[in-house]
Design a protein around this motif. Structure first.
Motif, PDB file in Angstrom:
ATOM      1  N   GLY A 129      38.236  36.551  45.668  1.00 47.74           N
ATOM      2  CA  GLY A 129      37.717  37.449  44.648  1.00 47.74           C
ATOM      3  C   GLY A 129      37.479  36.779  43.313  1.00 47.74           C
TER       4      GLY A 129
ATOM      5  N   ARG B 253      38.654  42.978  34.478  1.00 37.74           N
ATOM      6  CA  ARG B 253      37.350  42.851  35.113  1.00 37.74           C
ATOM      7  C   ARG B 253      36.725  44.201  35.453  1.00 37.74           C
ATOM      8  NH1 ARG B 253      38.159  39.118  39.977  1.00 37.74           N
ATOM      9  NH2 ARG B 253      39.933  40.496  40.174  1.00 37.74           N
TER      10      ARG B 253
ATOM     11  N   ALA C 127      31.968  40.790  37.929  1.00 36.77           N
ATOM     12  CA  ALA C 127      32.276  39.788  38.944  1.00 36.77           C
ATOM     13  C   ALA C 127      32.261  38.376  38.359  1.00 36.77           C
ATOM     14  CB  ALA C 127      31.292  39.899  40.102  1.00 36.77           C
TER      15      ALA C 127
ATOM     16  N   VAL D 156      32.158  46.835  37.789  1.00 38.68           N
ATOM     17  CA  VAL D 156      32.913  45.632  38.131  1.00 38.68           C
ATOM     18  C   VAL D 156      32.265  44.409  37.483  1.00 38.68           C
ATOM     19  CG1 VAL D 156      33.645  44.116  40.003  1.00 38.68           C
ATOM     20  CG2 VAL D 156      33.657  46.588  40.333  1.00 38.68           C
TER      21      VAL D 156
ATOM     22  N   GLY E 267      34.976  35.017  42.547  1.00 41.76           N
ATOM     23  CA  GLY E 267      33.563  35.139  42.205  1.00 41.76           C
ATOM     24  C   GLY E 267      32.709  34.010  42.748  1.00 41.76           C
ATOM     25  N   LYS E 268      33.262  33.227  43.659  1.00 41.91           N
ATOM     26  CA  LYS E 268      32.522  32.088  44.200  1.00 41.91           C
ATOM     27  C   LYS E 268      31.258  32.539  44.920  1.00 41.91           C
ATOM     28  CE  LYS E 268      36.046  30.911  46.738  1.00 41.91           C
ATOM     29  NZ  LYS E 268      36.918  32.040  46.379  1.00 41.91           N
TER      30      LYS E 268
END
Ligand code: ATP
Ligand code: ATP
Ligand code: MG
Ligand code: MG
Lengths: 262, 289, 373, 373, 262
Positions: free
Chosen positions: A44, C17, A23, A21, A46-47
């Motif tokens: 989602g 991703r 991120a 994944v 990525g914070k």
């Protein structure tokens, strides 16, 4: 270093992979003293991964990380804390079975006494905890009470008070207001305001565009692990920002249908 | 090709008694120039033991040496070995079932009958109440030792005291038993190193050595010292070294020359008393007696 | 309702991703993967070090027999572990069930079928008692069943002395059970005719006297396979299986979603007790006797087998097939040493080392394949 | 900063949504409360059923000696359990440390102080190995230390045979240690002068020959008390104690808050290994010998004592004083039955029953007092 | 019963004590078909406790509880589900290690086959899960994926989709939007709207007054375990409602200070 314009923390081209994944896929960001940087974006986006990397929980896969003008690597959250970066995590990072005081000072216990008789200064810790909680608007009956017995909102307040107390330079708040009631939210926003005014840099994550607008100086929007852009408060309207936060999706139709109050 | 003999017993390698048996077997292997493998389950487990015997059969050794504390459970596996044409010698326990199962001969004595002999000897000394301390209740071989004493100890009372092998627990329980029942006049351990030595220590600490006597199965250097010093009556010796040494030697001879003794060999019990104790101490410390 | 515009779809199969996505990965994500790896490792080890007779037909039957007995327990224990609980009393339960079953046969002299029924009834009662104490008091099952580990072992000792008139061994079960049609289901070897035929045609090894070295497949191995398959089916394909995962994953969440938590846990404790009883019946009829040490420490071996097979100690994850494989690994290690020339004194070091290696290897493989960290 | 208006204060001491609030409740909320209740229960039981000699001075010393040996282990185990891990290898560690210490004394013939140092060093090494495997692999400590349970027990047997030249017992430690000033710290009875004086003044019971029935307090009891107090102080008053609770309560949260998780766990594993080594030194010097069975199953007794003392199996909650009390409860139950006229065959049933009753009673009391459900 | 005015669920004078804590102290509330009842109130006001009691998780200490016109007691969440009350809990009630499908149908598995061959209909379950998730705006790659691998927002959507699918009469949502991004929030609100229009009664808990105003027909405000009042949508302004939600505290000062955007 004391100049308003020297960034406290700067991130350049940060990437972070978890197994297969991806991120974070090249994030750049700057936090300056006396400003609130709002980190916005879809679920989602990525914070949390970004601020977990800032706080030393994860190590970045690649990218530069400049704290106080120097390139730095944090190997553990302790390193970040020592560098003056305090974080309120989305999952709070509290131990339900431990007392409020012990949670408050976890990892940074105040000590008293010498040599083998060095011990935790429990009285001081209790007093500080009670004071700091009072400041944020919660009057706790007993600082020795277990955190698990507090309501979600109260727990959030402990985490915030702790971070503020130890936050020497940068305070990171990951969705601090999402579980809070109206009164508690106002208090937290007011608090963020105060912290900023006392000279710290604040990174504030929220899904509520109004909360962001209430305290933010700049807004960095993430989308699918990338920076979508950074905007000064004056340069963007609340509706534009809201559209950006939704990842560019057209919200107008929906919003109209529901009476335009979202 | 090298002659290989496999021994399967019910005694773990860490059991003091069985480690002497194993030492005897290994020495016999060296002396007779045969390869000996000693196998045993980690607890008293008849099911596991029968599987170990079957594993031994599969390797087609020149002979199998077994102990046989439960002929019912081990019978089928032993019969399999016999059917495969592998000679079997039993040792320590199982004398009664030996011929029925096709076992060549038996070395050693049944725990139950050994216990009877001990019980008779104790009765002969005029003792009235024996405290039999079992450090591994449920191990049928040990249980039989106490049971045998009960059967042989006519006219007196035998109380069984179950404990673990922990020295502190054994000492405390003996002291508790002696203080709460003052009629006990003999403490009998089922293992000299684990129980016998502790019993001597307790009786000495309580200062009633004139009233309460100590005896134990098996030998250990410290316990023999106590026997020699008069702090304990005697140690019951089954000569485990012989129980291990002889079957292996017999097997080696059998595989080479086809010879085998015609009758069973009784290896015990004998009693090591004050006169003889001192000479045995050194050998006992080395795991031979 | 196609209220969702296509551009709202968040994740498309080709998500930028994700670095890669393979079909094999999905297959390999099963919990028993690690156990397969462990089994391969152990097999290779023994192929290199052990007497070649270990992997003859007789040798395989030989290590499969203890593996099967352990495996029946391990499959039951794995279901319970997936359901979030432990039963440390299964070892003692094997002894206690053996006593009850044996006493029914030789003391009360009831027919085999009735004796089995009595044993089953007793298992249900003990399963219910265990589960009710755990559920009602909210104490961890670890400590409650630990108490029953002592209690049942103690009762076995007392009962044996009573049944045998003073000894700790009870004998004569084989004779008492002889003649019942059920005997062949619970003892001896299956497919004897087939094996005799194979031997007479020199297809399998035989003894000098002409009988086959392996007279058939020991029934416990068949029971083991049947039970493992049944448990796998229950776990993966039935409603009850879904409930087991749910209860073990998060008891409160399961209750909130309408899963009857109390019933699931009770049934699981009964299943473990029944597995222990089955092992007791099998071994008692096989050996014709029972004693106070039967099943000693089997609870730990069962947990080890389940963990080697990929069960999480925290519940909610695992598989019955994994426990099946784990038991075979354990059985091989247990018996395998006999086929090597390693000194018996090193046995425990060897056992511990193999356990550690198998579990670590299992873990590494799983992480490697699933990319988890 | 008094930015908060008074009407913003959410909870005032007199909150109308609380039915009552008592000071005693706070005191009673300590985890060891249940253990106190269990101790009272067991004491009352034995006062009613046992021979009165159990509660004479000699009787108390008698059951306190095994309780103290167990307790030293249990205090270490309770710290580790609060820190969220188990060590199942402590029982085997007692045997292994006994071997190393004994071999140092009688085979290498080093002075007592050096032998103790060697044993301590070995404990540190094993603690580090255990902890590093647990931390690096992420495997549950239950399974890793189970492997070491086997490995250390096996190494002890091998080592003993090597050191003694073939036996499973190594002796002569008392003679080898005699004369060292350290002997009186690690063996024998303390305060012998005091007890002799008390006896000569008829304040305590004496034997017919005039020596006191209890010649002093066995040193293990003093060690036990000191270690329990020390552990309590560490847990409640030091930074490290706070870290133990944090790591056991939620490892990820602790790490995020800056707690050095790896260091805390490593130190905890070392502490447990050191406690086992201390018990080994005490028993070896006491008995003058060591054998392959030392410490057998002590790991479970230690966990039981810690749980009776209020430790949660899931970590993050418990107390060293609780483990102290739990060990005394366990010691009393273990030895107490011998003082009663109950048939000793029932010993395991009794042990299991008392364990269950003590834990259940403990649980009920705690819930009653804390209002938790 | 089919009349618009017959309440689906009615609560009268409900109280709930936890040991010494009085969480609910006399609550009355009515839910009718075709309406969204918003449950509002401060942190710790007792909203979750109230709906947990409605859903059968807790048993009430006292008070009446009328479902479909009949006085009822739920002894377990299963009873409530059987009576047609579906709940999205604040803590979601999902098992992270289980697949999306298995979570979706947990406790209400679809069966196929007869007698001993009765088994879960996995294909049907997978299909329904994929469909329902698609409807709420999430396209899952694989319904057999573990829920633990989903982001918080996605997980929330699974819980909502599940409740809607099984919600025969009443749907309860406890703070469903608090962790969601802007796009997901819009989708959930739109969903609530749809569910209402299809004839169900909905209880919707939120701290965001705008979300409440967007979908709610009536607003019941709780404060410290008591009902503060119930208001029809037309009868109250958004600011009045916000003040009530804050437990009557004056927010004006604070709100002004921050630019009036909270
Ligand atoms: N430990 C991990 N392993 C694998 N994937 C992860 C891990 N942590 C996060 N991710 C993935 O990374 C992506 C970003 O997650 P992150 O939690 O940073 O999002 P977020 O912006 O904080 O979302 P939200 O607003 O819902 O909190 C998600 O797709 C998530 O599934
Ligand atoms: N199981 C419990 N035991 C004791 N007290 C409890 C329990 N559950 C809830 N409470 C208490 O009841 C009160 C109401 O809690 P509840 O969770 O219902 O609040 P809420 O309105 O849902 O708050 P939030 O908006 O923060 O979710 C709180 O003071 C809480 O501490
Ligand atoms: Mg996040
Ligand atoms: Mg709530």
């Amino acid at each position: 270093m004391s100049s308003i314009d020297t960034p406290l923390v700067e991130v350049r081209n940060l990437t972070k992979h978890f197994g297969s994944v991806i991120a974070l896929n090249g994030i750049s960001m700057v936090v300056k003293p006396r400003e609130v940087l709002c980190l916005l974006g879809d679920n989602g986006a990525g914070k949390s991964t970004l601020i977990n990397t800032l706080a030393g929980v994860h190590q970045p896969t690649s990218g530069d990380f400049i704290v106080g003008g120097k390139s730095t690597t944090f190997y553990s959250p302790r390193d970040a804390l020592d560098a003056g970066i305090a974080t309120v995590y989305q999952d709070l990072a509290m131990i339900p079975l431990m007392s409020i005081t012990r949670n408050f000072f976890m990892g940074r216990e105040p000590m008293v006494g010498f040599g083998p008789f060095k011990r935790m200064d429990m009285k001081f810790a209790d007093d500080v905890t009670r004071d700091e909680m009072h400041k944020i608007g919660i009057d706790i009956r007993d600082p020795q009470q277990a955190v698990g017995t507090l309501s979600g909102g109260e727990r959030q307040c402990v985490a915030i008070a702790r971070a503020v107390y130890f936050g020497a330079k940068v305070l990171i708040l990951d969705e601090p207001t999402s579980a809070l009631g109206v009164a508690q939210t106002s208090m937290v926003l007011k608090y963020v305001n105060q912290v900023r005014n006392s000279g710290l840099g604040v990174i504030f994550i929220t899904h509520n565009v109004r909360h962001a607008f209430a305290v933010g100086n700049r807004f960095t929007v993430l989308n699918r692990g990338k920076t979508l852009g950074t905007y000064e408060k004056g340069a963007i309207s609340i509706d534009e920002l809201q559209n950006l936060m939704a990842g560019g999706k057209e919200l107008q139709v929906l919003s109209d249908e529901l009476g335009g109050t979202i | 090709q090298e002659v290989s003999i496999i021994a399967v017993t019910h005694g773990q390698a860490s059991d003091p008694f069985w480690s002497i048996v194993k030492n005897g077997m290994m020495q016999a292997g060296k002396d007779s120039n045969v390869k000996v493998d000693y196998r045993a389950p980690e607890t008293f487990d008849m099911v596991a033991m029968s599987q170990l015997i079957e594993a031994a059969v599969n390797q087609n050794p020149a002979g199998i040496v077994i102990s046989n504390p439960d002929p019912d459970a081990l019978g089928p596996a032993i019969e399999k070995a016999v059917a495969a044409g592998i000679p079997v010698i039993s040792m320590n326990s199982g004398i009664a079932a030996a011929s029925k199962l096709g076992i060549k001969l038996h070395v050693g004595q049944e725990e139950l009958s050994a216990g009877k002999t001990v019980g008779e000897r104790l009765a002969g000394l005029g003792l009235k109440h024996v405290l039999c301390i079992n450090q591994e209740v449920g191990n049928a071989a040990l249980d039989q030792r106490c049971q045998g004493v009960t059967e042989g100890f006519a006219g007196g009372k035998v109380t069984v005291l179950p404990t673990s092998a922990d020295p502190a627990e054994i000492e405390a329980k003996i002291q508790a038993a002696l203080t709460s029942d003052t009629s006990i006049d003999l403490v009998l351990g089922l293992s000299a190193p684990l129980v016998g030595e502790r019993a001597v220590a307790v009786v000495e600490k309580m200062g009633n050595g004139d009233k309460v006597k100590v005896a134990s199965y098996d030998l250990s250097a410290s316990f023999l010292q106590a026997v020699a010093d008069g702090k304990a009556l005697f140690a019951v010796d089954q000569q485990p070294y012989l129980q291990g040494y002889l079957p292996v030697t017999f097997m080696a001879l059998n595989s080479r020359y086809g010879t085998i003794p015609a009758g069973n060999v009784a290896s015990g019990p004998s009693f090591v008393t004050q006169e003889a104790a001192a000479q045995v101490i050194e050998k006992s410390a080395q795991g031979i007696r | 309702m196609s209220i969702v515009a296509d551009d709202k779809i968040k994740k498309t199969p080709a998500d930028e991703r994700l670095k890669k996505a393979s079909v094999a990965t999905t297959l390999l994500r099963r919990p028993e993967l690690g156990a397969v790896a462990g089994l391969v490792l152990v097999t290779v080890f023994f192929l290199l070090t052990a007497n070649p007779s270990m992997f003859t037909l007789a040798g395989i039957m030989n290590f499969m027999a203890p593996a099967a007995q352990l495996g029946i327990l391990a499959v039951g224990a794995s279901l319970l572990m997936i359901g979030g609980e432990y039963d440390l009393s299964i070892g003692s339960m094997v002894a206690f069930a053996g006593l009850v079953f044996g006493a029914a046969l030789v003391v009360w002299q009831v027919p085999l079928s009735v004796a089995i029924l009595i044993a089953i009834l007793m298992a249900v009662v003990i399963g219910v008692v265990n589960s009710q104490i755990v559920i009602k008091t909210g104490l961890p099952s670890f400590i409650v069943t630990l108490a029953f580990l002592f209690i049942l072992r103690g009762l076995t000792l007392v009962g044996l002395k009573w049944a045998s008139g003073g000894a700790t061994q009870l004998r004569g079960m084989k004779e008492a059970a002889a003649g019942s049609p059920l005997t062949s289901i619970f003892s001896g070897d299956a497919f004897q005719g087939l094996f005799a035929w194979l031997a007479s045609n020199d297809l399998i090894a035989k003894f000098p006297n002409g009988t086959p070295q392996v007279s058939g497949i020991p029934v416990e191995i068949l029971w083991f396979i049947v039970i493992a398959l049944l448990a796998t089916w229950v776990l993966l394909r039935t409603r009850f299986g879904n409930w087991i995962f749910a209860v073990g994953g998060d008891e409160r969440a399961a209750r909130k979603s309408g899963v009857p938590v109390v019933r699931v846990k009770t049934v699981l404790f009964i299943i473990t007790a029944l597995c222990a009883t089955l092992v007791a019946v099998l071994t008692v009829l096989d050996a014709g006797s029972t004693d106070a040490r039967r099943g000693f420490q089997k609870e730990f071996e069962a947990i080890i087998a389940a963990v080697i097979g990929g069960c999480l100690l925290t519940g909610g994850y695992g598989s019955a097939i994994g426990a099946f494989l784990g038991s075979i690994v354990f059985g091989m290690v247990l018996i395998g040493l006999t086929y090597t020339s390693i000194d018996q004194d090193w046995y425990l070091v060897f056992l511990g080392g193999m356990l550690l290696v198998a579990v670590m290897f299992n873990n590494v493989i799983r992480k490697r394949v699933t990319g988890e960290r």
